[in-house]
Scaffold this active site. Sequence first.
Site, PDB file in Angstrom:
ATOM      1  N   ASP A  27       0.120  -4.038  -1.547  1.00 52.59           N
ATOM      2  CA  ASP A  27      -0.681  -3.125  -0.738  1.00 52.59           C
ATOM      3  C   ASP A  27      -0.395  -1.665  -1.149  1.00 52.59           C
ATOM      4  OD1 ASP A  27      -2.454  -2.683   1.339  1.00 52.59           O
ATOM      5  OD2 ASP A  27      -0.933  -2.685   2.913  1.00 52.59           O
ATOM      6  N   ASN A  61      -6.017  -6.950   6.976  1.00 52.88           N
ATOM      7  CA  ASN A  61      -4.587  -6.666   6.834  1.00 52.88           C
ATOM      8  C   ASN A  61      -3.918  -6.531   8.197  1.00 52.88           C
ATOM      9  OD1 ASN A  61      -5.286  -6.467   4.163  1.00 52.88           O
ATOM     10  ND2 ASN A  61      -4.450  -4.405   3.870  1.00 52.88           N
ATOM     11  N   THR A  93       1.478  -3.968  11.666  1.00 49.39           N
ATOM     12  CA  THR A  93       2.208  -3.501  12.855  1.00 49.39           C
ATOM     13  C   THR A  93       2.450  -4.612  13.880  1.00 49.39           C
ATOM     14  OG1 THR A  93       1.241  -1.320  12.547  1.00 49.39           O
ATOM     15  CG2 THR A  93       2.150  -1.773  14.706  1.00 49.39           C
TER      16      THR A  93
HETATM   17 ZN    ZN Z   1      -3.501  -0.007   4.694  1.00 52.92          ZN
END
Ligand code: ZN
Length: 299
Positions: free
Chosen positions: A99, A245, A248
């Site tokens: 990423d 994605n 968190t």
């Molecule tokens: Zn990102």
Amino acid sequence: MDYCKKLSIIESVFKMYEKTNNLLKIARECNTAVIAFICMDYVMARSVVYAAEKTNTPAIIMLYPEHVSVQHTTGLFNYATMVKELANEVSVPIGLHADHDYTYEAVKRSVDAGFESIMIDGSMYSLEENIAITKKIVSKVHGVGVFVEGEIGHIGLAETSDNYKEDLYTKPEAAKKFCDETGVDALAISIGNAHGEYKSIPRLDIERLKKIHEITDVPLVLHGGSGIPDDQLLVAFANGINKFNLGTEFLKKYYSAIEDYIQYSKNDSNPVKVIEMPQYVQSKLQTYLEGRLRTLCRF
Ligand SMILES: [Zn+2]
């Protein structure tokens, strides 16, 4: 779905892990998204692999490169090897992705370490500069079979309420120009999403998403997935978002699973009780992950 049959039509499945390209093709056919989970370490990655297997749902394990360059908690090669080995333990397709790389040099390090799927994030630059750096990377790495995700518009931070700043949102015409000129394989877009913890419930600009989907021809990617209500996510997945994605929310679950273990084992006088923590944490994470995969993915 019979993944082996499906994938053999596209490309051989007999490899240690599945290419992002194939996973996103299947997601696109099924009008759904593959979830790419940020994983810091073995426990997180193993939890994803076995939750994917249990639910028979493909998933992607994703490295946030700061864990290499800032926290120094993993090496690129070690991480890639770990994911490939884990993917080889199960029958469901598992992808590996790096990423948010920001430079050609960073991308090259990821590719050299064995990542066949990377993101180049040039979204902090002007459109022309973003096109130039992304195009250069596509031209360098496509030749060795590497999948490239770009970003257009800018996905900022939830803590500064960037998800409300429409000037950061992806413009459909710019997205088309970006795709046409770079040859990128997937495109991360900004439609009311942002990284981190949202201050209030976000609202995705679905009309904008539909326009981008209509005039581009690549799978679209939604970053900043934690905290977006599921009903909005499912609409987004039905309108061109094929990679989602999640960072968190997963990291928070990891932390609270560790807290739970400390509470659970506090009366245990065994001085090496930490030995049992990974297994305990993995079982908690797997329950959470299986729920997310079952709720959000429609393969
Ligand atoms: Zn990102």
